[in-house]
Design an enzyme around this catalytic site. Structure first.
Site, mmCIF file in Angstrom:
data_model
loop_
_atom_site.group_PDB
_atom_site.id
_atom_site.type_symbol
_atom_site.label_atom_id
_atom_site.label_comp_id
_atom_site.label_asym_id
_atom_site.label_seq_id
_atom_site.Cartn_x
_atom_site.Cartn_y
_atom_site.Cartn_z
ATOM 1 N N GLY A 80 -74.870 -83.602 -34.491
ATOM 2 C CA GLY A 80 -74.846 -84.280 -33.158
ATOM 3 C C GLY A 80 -76.387 -84.578 -32.755
ATOM 4 O O GLY A 80 -77.242 -83.689 -33.154
ATOM 5 N N ILE A 81 -76.415 -85.573 -32.142
ATOM 6 C CA ILE A 81 -77.975 -85.938 -31.452
ATOM 7 C C ILE A 81 -77.701 -86.584 -30.000
ATOM 8 O O ILE A 81 -76.491 -86.678 -29.673
ATOM 9 C CB ILE A 81 -78.752 -87.006 -32.087
ATOM 10 C CG1 ILE A 81 -77.955 -88.420 -32.378
ATOM 11 C CG2 ILE A 81 -79.208 -86.378 -33.599
ATOM 12 C CD1 ILE A 81 -78.817 -89.313 -33.073
ATOM 13 N N SER A 130 -69.036 -80.792 -26.172
ATOM 14 C CA SER A 130 -70.105 -80.345 -25.270
ATOM 15 C C SER A 130 -69.531 -80.251 -23.975
ATOM 16 O O SER A 130 -68.523 -80.979 -23.665
ATOM 17 C CB SER A 130 -71.005 -81.341 -25.521
ATOM 18 O OG SER A 130 -72.222 -80.998 -24.359
ATOM 19 N N VAL A 137 -76.185 -85.860 -16.198
ATOM 20 C CA VAL A 137 -77.512 -86.927 -15.883
ATOM 21 C C VAL A 137 -78.070 -87.098 -17.281
ATOM 22 O O VAL A 137 -78.304 -86.190 -18.025
ATOM 23 C CB VAL A 137 -78.377 -86.669 -14.807
ATOM 24 C CG1 VAL A 137 -77.218 -86.859 -13.480
ATOM 25 C CG2 VAL A 137 -79.020 -85.368 -14.991
ATOM 26 N N TYR A 142 -74.071 -89.841 -24.958
ATOM 27 C CA TYR A 142 -73.767 -88.386 -25.428
ATOM 28 C C TYR A 142 -72.540 -87.648 -24.745
ATOM 29 O O TYR A 142 -71.410 -87.393 -25.514
ATOM 30 C CB TYR A 142 -74.982 -87.477 -25.073
ATOM 31 C CG TYR A 142 -74.767 -86.116 -25.772
ATOM 32 C CD1 TYR A 142 -75.129 -85.801 -27.090
ATOM 33 C CD2 TYR A 142 -74.485 -84.848 -24.979
ATOM 34 C CE1 TYR A 142 -74.617 -84.433 -27.608
ATOM 35 C CE2 TYR A 142 -74.224 -83.740 -25.360
ATOM 36 C CZ TYR A 142 -74.555 -83.475 -26.935
ATOM 37 O OH TYR A 142 -74.276 -82.390 -27.281
ATOM 38 N N PRO A 172 -69.789 -76.507 -26.221
ATOM 39 C CA PRO A 172 -70.974 -75.628 -25.907
ATOM 40 C C PRO A 172 -71.637 -75.983 -24.525
ATOM 41 O O PRO A 172 -71.853 -77.228 -24.367
ATOM 42 C CB PRO A 172 -71.762 -75.473 -27.126
ATOM 43 C CG PRO A 172 -71.065 -75.891 -28.305
ATOM 44 C CD PRO A 172 -70.216 -77.023 -27.534
ATOM 45 N N GLY A 173 -72.121 -75.110 -23.864
ATOM 46 C CA GLY A 173 -73.107 -75.396 -22.567
ATOM 47 C C GLY A 173 -74.456 -75.373 -23.420
ATOM 48 O O GLY A 173 -74.706 -75.436 -24.545
#
Length: 243
Positions: A80-81, A130, A137, A142, A172-173
């Site tokens: 991912g990006i 995610s 923000v 994403y 995930p955080g």
């Protein structure tokens, strides 16, 4: 003779992906990492495949070749990006690019592995979403595509459950030691400290935190768990996280 477990992990060269690969290797899996970069580490049971996952044709070719090499039993989509931008500067092309990586790539890969999964009436699909799927923000593209992973994964879970295939998501955080995080938040900065304090458990996550969750979903004992989202975020999914 028991068939060996063979896991395909996208983005396995570094960060969370590397931790996932290493955890699966430690659990006696054979592992293939699909990434544009080669890992800086090696293992006798690790296969590195150089592929641009934004290129659907190249991704399909790599997946087809892997499926011919050995029976794929586990598929983990981690690559991912972010492409961060406030909404005023966000572009439709950002959505297109991240859709290719976060959504189209796992679809192409799964379709290549699915005949083998169905033939064996077994398979594990684990998609890395995610905590940002809940909104953060500067994360228009994403957050949108990571939320899309959850919707797509739940749909796959319903369709594939009758075939003995489970599909689960991990969200995930903030994971502090990854390059992606450190490009946005300098190591040792006041911002990094503030983020850690904002998380209920009082610290940033580590790649191993996510890898442990992958191993849980991957194991045979988790066959009654499908279509679920596990937030590995230190409690940030029930509070406010700035990243």
């Amino acid at each position: 003779m028991t068939e060996r477990k063979f896991a395909v992990v996208t983005g396995g060269s570094a960060g969370i992906g590397a931790a996932i690969c290493q955890a699966l290797l430690a659990a006696d899996y054979d592992v293939a990492s699909l990434d544009r970069q080669k890992p800086t580490w090696s293992h006798a049971r690790l296969k590195s495949v150089d592929v641009d996952l934004m290129d659907a044709a190249a991704t399909e070719q790599a997946a087809t070749e892997l499926a011919k090499t050995a029976p794929v039993s586990h598929f983990v989509h981690n690559a991912g990006i972010i492409l961060p931008n406030f909404v005023e500067k966000a572009q439709p092309d950002d959505l297109v690019a991240l859709t290719r990586l976060h959504l189209a790539a796992p679809l192409v890969l799964l379709k290549a592995f699915l005949p083998g999964f169905k033939a064996r009436r077994a398979g594990r699909v684990i998609l890395i979403s995610s905590r940002a799927a809940l909104g953060v923000v500067t994360r228009t593209a994403y957050s949108a595509t990571k939320a899309g992973i959850i919707g797509m994964g739940r749909t796959w879970a319903l369709e594939l459950a009758p075939h003995g295939i489970t599909v689960n998501m991990i969200a995930p955080g903030p994971i502090g030691t990854t390059q992606m995080f450190q490009e946005l938040v300098p190591v040792g900065s006041d911002v990094e400290g503030a983020i850690a304090k904002s998380i209920p458990v009082g610290r940033l996550g580590a790649p191993e935190d996510v890898a442990n969750a992958v191993v849980f979903f991957a194991q045979p004992q988790s066959s009654f768990v499908t279509g679920q989202v596990l937030y590995v975020c230190g409690g940030a999914s029930v509070g406010v996280s700035p990243v």
